[in-house]
Design a protein around this motif. Structure first.
Motif, PDB file in Angstrom:
ATOM      1  N   GLN A   1      14.769  -1.984  -8.711  1.00 27.52           N
ATOM      2  CA  GLN A   1      14.487  -3.479  -7.990  1.00 27.52           C
ATOM      3  C   GLN A   1      13.958  -3.330  -6.374  1.00 27.52           C
ATOM      4  O   GLN A   1      13.782  -4.091  -5.868  1.00 27.52           O
ATOM      5  CB  GLN A   1      15.917  -4.355  -8.264  1.00 27.52           C
ATOM      6  CG  GLN A   1      15.755  -5.442  -7.785  1.00 27.52           C
ATOM      7  CD  GLN A   1      14.931  -6.532  -8.561  1.00 27.52           C
ATOM      8  OE1 GLN A   1      15.214  -6.973  -9.474  1.00 27.52           O
ATOM      9  NE2 GLN A   1      13.746  -6.607  -7.706  1.00 27.52           N
ATOM     10  N   TYR A   2      14.735  -1.983  -6.077  1.00 20.64           N
ATOM     11  CA  TYR A   2      14.221  -1.660  -4.423  1.00 20.64           C
ATOM     12  C   TYR A   2      13.145  -1.040  -4.076  1.00 20.64           C
ATOM     13  O   TYR A   2      12.346  -0.773  -5.333  1.00 20.64           O
ATOM     14  CB  TYR A   2      15.551  -0.927  -4.004  1.00 20.64           C
ATOM     15  CG  TYR A   2      15.963   0.146  -4.708  1.00 20.64           C
ATOM     16  CD1 TYR A   2      16.690   0.132  -5.744  1.00 20.64           C
ATOM     17  CD2 TYR A   2      15.488   1.343  -4.524  1.00 20.64           C
ATOM     18  CE1 TYR A   2      16.985   1.378  -6.307  1.00 20.64           C
ATOM     19  CE2 TYR A   2      15.781   2.560  -4.797  1.00 20.64           C
ATOM     20  CZ  TYR A   2      16.572   2.485  -6.101  1.00 20.64           C
ATOM     21  OH  TYR A   2      16.860   3.709  -6.645  1.00 20.64           O
ATOM     22  N   HIS A   3      12.725  -0.522  -3.279  1.00 17.83           N
ATOM     23  CA  HIS A   3      11.545  -0.154  -2.592  1.00 17.83           C
ATOM     24  C   HIS A   3      11.517   1.376  -2.220  1.00 17.83           C
ATOM     25  O   HIS A   3      11.795   1.655  -1.047  1.00 17.83           O
ATOM     26  CB  HIS A   3      10.813  -1.115  -1.526  1.00 17.83           C
ATOM     27  CG  HIS A   3      10.413  -2.247  -1.976  1.00 17.83           C
ATOM     28  ND1 HIS A   3       9.413  -2.521  -2.739  1.00 17.83           N
ATOM     29  CD2 HIS A   3      11.270  -3.389  -2.080  1.00 17.83           C
ATOM     30  CE1 HIS A   3       9.134  -3.845  -2.903  1.00 17.83           C
ATOM     31  NE2 HIS A   3      10.500  -4.262  -2.760  1.00 17.83           N
ATOM     32  N   PRO A   4      11.373   2.187  -3.186  1.00 20.00           N
ATOM     33  CA  PRO A   4      11.281   3.703  -2.786  1.00 20.00           C
ATOM     34  C   PRO A   4      10.086   3.959  -2.031  1.00 20.00           C
ATOM     35  O   PRO A   4      10.419   5.205  -1.249  1.00 20.00           O
ATOM     36  CB  PRO A   4      11.402   4.604  -4.158  1.00 20.00           C
ATOM     37  CG  PRO A   4      10.611   3.670  -5.298  1.00 20.00           C
ATOM     38  CD  PRO A   4      11.085   2.049  -4.654  1.00 20.00           C
ATOM     39  N   GLU A   5       9.352   3.382  -1.844  1.00 14.90           N
ATOM     40  CA  GLU A   5       7.916   3.579  -0.906  1.00 14.90           C
ATOM     41  C   GLU A   5       8.281   3.242   0.515  1.00 14.90           C
ATOM     42  O   GLU A   5       7.537   3.581   1.456  1.00 14.90           O
ATOM     43  CB  GLU A   5       6.753   2.732  -1.268  1.00 14.90           C
ATOM     44  CG  GLU A   5       6.574   1.316  -1.228  1.00 14.90           C
ATOM     45  CD  GLU A   5       7.566   0.513  -1.897  1.00 14.90           C
ATOM     46  OE1 GLU A   5       8.182   0.950  -2.928  1.00 14.90           O
ATOM     47  OE2 GLU A   5       7.444  -0.814  -2.032  1.00 14.90           O
TER      48      GLU A   5
ATOM     49  N   HIS B   1       0.737  -1.372  -0.068  1.00 12.66           N
ATOM     50  CA  HIS B   1       0.075   0.069   0.105  1.00 12.66           C
ATOM     51  C   HIS B   1       0.856   1.175  -0.045  1.00 12.66           C
ATOM     52  O   HIS B   1       0.352   2.369  -0.439  1.00 12.66           O
ATOM     53  CB  HIS B   1      -1.068   0.177   1.136  1.00 12.66           C
ATOM     54  CG  HIS B   1      -2.148  -1.026   0.900  1.00 12.66           C
ATOM     55  ND1 HIS B   1      -3.207  -1.048   1.710  1.00 12.66           N
ATOM     56  CD2 HIS B   1      -2.495  -1.636  -0.079  1.00 12.66           C
ATOM     57  CE1 HIS B   1      -4.087  -1.927   1.418  1.00 12.66           C
ATOM     58  NE2 HIS B   1      -3.574  -2.239   0.145  1.00 12.66           N
ATOM     59  N   GLY B   2       2.129   1.193   0.322  1.00 17.70           N
ATOM     60  CA  GLY B   2       2.863   2.435   0.401  1.00 17.70           C
ATOM     61  C   GLY B   2       3.047   2.812  -0.950  1.00 17.70           C
ATOM     62  O   GLY B   2       3.428   4.022  -1.008  1.00 17.70           O
ATOM     63  N   ILE B   3       3.248   2.179  -2.060  1.00 17.72           N
ATOM     64  CA  ILE B   3       2.943   2.773  -3.341  1.00 17.72           C
ATOM     65  C   ILE B   3       1.782   3.669  -3.531  1.00 17.72           C
ATOM     66  O   ILE B   3       2.031   4.740  -4.190  1.00 17.72           O
ATOM     67  CB  ILE B   3       3.161   1.491  -4.418  1.00 17.72           C
ATOM     68  CG1 ILE B   3       4.492   0.864  -4.222  1.00 17.72           C
ATOM     69  CG2 ILE B   3       3.170   1.999  -5.841  1.00 17.72           C
ATOM     70  CD1 ILE B   3       4.724  -0.420  -5.327  1.00 17.72           C
ATOM     71  N   LEU B   4       0.617   2.995  -3.194  1.00 15.84           N
ATOM     72  CA  LEU B   4      -0.533   3.733  -3.610  1.00 15.84           C
ATOM     73  C   LEU B   4      -0.508   5.132  -2.726  1.00 15.84           C
ATOM     74  O   LEU B   4      -0.677   6.087  -3.079  1.00 15.84           O
ATOM     75  CB  LEU B   4      -1.681   3.094  -2.949  1.00 15.84           C
ATOM     76  CG  LEU B   4      -3.132   3.601  -3.437  1.00 15.84           C
ATOM     77  CD1 LEU B   4      -3.475   4.067  -4.717  1.00 15.84           C
ATOM     78  CD2 LEU B   4      -4.181   2.325  -3.021  1.00 15.84           C
ATOM     79  N   ARG B   5       0.060   4.972  -1.419  1.00 14.03           N
ATOM     80  CA  ARG B   5       0.103   6.215  -0.526  1.00 14.03           C
ATOM     81  C   ARG B   5       0.954   7.328  -1.147  1.00 14.03           C
ATOM     82  O   ARG B   5       0.590   8.333  -1.298  1.00 14.03           O
ATOM     83  CB  ARG B   5       0.774   5.663   0.697  1.00 14.03           C
ATOM     84  CG  ARG B   5      -0.311   5.395   1.902  1.00 14.03           C
ATOM     85  CD  ARG B   5       0.341   5.162   3.283  1.00 14.03           C
ATOM     86  NE  ARG B   5       1.278   4.505   3.501  1.00 14.03           N
ATOM     87  CZ  ARG B   5       1.502   3.128   3.709  1.00 14.03           C
ATOM     88  NH1 ARG B   5       0.170   2.342   4.005  1.00 14.03           N
ATOM     89  NH2 ARG B   5       2.780   2.353   3.761  1.00 14.03           N
ATOM     90  N   GLU B   6       2.319   6.898  -1.592  1.00  8.50           N
ATOM     91  CA  GLU B   6       2.919   7.926  -2.541  1.00  8.50           C
ATOM     92  C   GLU B   6       2.367   8.551  -3.629  1.00  8.50           C
ATOM     93  O   GLU B   6       2.490   9.562  -3.554  1.00  8.50           O
ATOM     94  CB  GLU B   6       4.374   7.159  -2.664  1.00  8.50           C
ATOM     95  CG  GLU B   6       5.335   6.605  -1.604  1.00  8.50           C
ATOM     96  CD  GLU B   6       5.555   7.801  -0.561  1.00  8.50           C
ATOM     97  OE1 GLU B   6       5.858   8.861  -1.038  1.00  8.50           O
ATOM     98  OE2 GLU B   6       5.841   7.239   0.542  1.00  8.50           O
TER      99      GLU B   6
END
Ligand SMILES: NC(=O)CC[C@H](N)C(=O)O
Length: 366
Positions: free
Chosen positions: A332-336, A184-189
């Motif tokens: 490949q990593y998680h900016p969120e 959900h962090g992606i949607l939050r960003e």
């Protein structure tokens, strides 16, 4: 306390104590080195089908709260730690990790030598394992034979991707977010940047997506082997060159496969919250949150339109790509983050900028 065993496919046994659900469970055992963030980790759908070992020795000390979930229901098959904190202490805590795992029917084991287990995973690679039912007398040879004979699950994405599209409205850029098992962090960003988001299932066609006239496409993270996600690869292939794209983790891998590159399984994966990644364009190194078992093979980029933008400093593998002609970049990593450092959060701003440039200058590249 009830006893429980973790049995590996080679017959290695770890004797410990049960927490969470009392049932047995089976999956691929992996390890993560994050010191905090167990709530985000156990609710990250990319861990679908996996038993997650926490190398940090004390887990559960700040409980479970209402804010830190990365999906509605946890996807992990089990949890392994050295010591479980029985009494959480944090003003945000609603319930203990044990109570939460009971409510979700997920088993855990504590009191085992997680350093030894991690060394085994590091030297043997992907290891299948079983958590026995609480207080059960297990037949080790029988369980090892069952584990050896059971293949790892294929195509996890369809289990965690939504069945239908749903909106998350905003007034800004219109983004179609392909949910392969999204954190959900992606949607939050995207929401933070006022994007008008439509979240769609993994098997939505490019034609359907383009009919929504998006300003950009976001490719989410997700579980399993990227090569299994053939429908997603096909969709991305048909989107390349038509609209700006930003991909994260599985989204990055699928974009690379759609562009003609190949993926491979890393010996024991990258999972944790302190993985250094170098941006080859600026020379800067950022600490990143990671959770992946596969990576893109650098040699397979020959003849494609892809360029490496980021590398992992621990093992030199590819951590970021961009398209040489079109406004597409993936990591490949998680900016969120969620959990982990927010060093690379700026990539979401870069995605917005890319969509703005595209809107101003039109499809110059097309
Ligand atoms: N977090 C992710 O998206 C993981 C991608 C893929 N399932 C891997 O393990 O490599």
């Amino acid at each position: 306390m009830k006893k429980r065993q973790l049995i590996l496919e080679d017959g290695t046994v770890f004797n410990g104590y049960a927490f969470g659900s009392e049932r047995a469970s089976q999956g691929e055992v992996v390890f993560t080195t994050g010191m905090t963030g167990y709530q985000e980790t156990l609710s990250d759908p990319s861990f679908y089908g996996q038993i997650v070992t926490f190398t940090y020795p004390l887990i559960g000390n700040y409980g479970i709260n209402r804010d830190d979930f990365e999906s509605i229901s946890p996807a992990i098959r089990g949890m392994v730690c050295r010591e479980l904190a029985k009494e959480p202490s944090n003003f945000r805590s609603d319930l203990s990790l044990h109570d939460y795992l009971v409510s979700q029917d997920i088993p855990g084991i504590e009191g085992i030598d997680t350093r030894k287990l991690t060394r085994i995973i590091r030297s043997k690679g992907a290891v299948k394992a079983m958590l026995t039912a609480a207080d059960e007398e297990a037949n080790i040879d029988e369980i090892a034979a069952i584990l050896q004979a059971t293949p790892l699950i294929a195509n996890h994405v369809k289990e965690v991707s939504p069945k239908a599209a749903y909106p998350s409205p905003g007034r800004g850029k219109r983004v179609v977010l392909i949910d392969f098992g999204m954190k959900h962090g992606i949607l939050r960003e995207l929401n933070k940047r006022d994007c008008d988001v439509l979240v769609v299932p993994y098997n939505t066609s490019a034609e359907q997506i383009l009919a929504w006239h998006p300003d950009g496409i976001m490719l989410s993270n997700g579980p399993g082997d990227p090569a299994d996600v053939t429908e997603g690869i096909e969709t991305i292939r048909n989107l390349i060159g038509k609209v700006p794209i930003f991909g994260i983790c599985l989204g990055h891998q699928l974009f690379a496969l759609a562009s003609g590159a190949k993926s491979f399984k890393l010996p024991f994966g990258h999972r944790g919250a302190n993985h250094p990644v170098k941006d080859l364009r600026t020379g800067r190194t950022e600490l990143t949150s990671q959770n992946h078992g596969y990576a893109i093979d650098e040699k397979s980029l020959e003849g494609t339109d892809l360029e490496v933008t980021h590398v992992a400093l621990n093992d030199g593998t590819i951590e970021g790509l961009r398209h040489k002609k079109y406004p597409i970049f993936t990591v490949q990593y998680h900016p969120e983050a969620s959990p982990g450092p927010e060093d690379s959060n700026h990539l979401f701003d870069e995605f917005i900028e890319l969509m703005e440039i595209e809107a101003k200058e039109g499809k110059q590249h097309a």
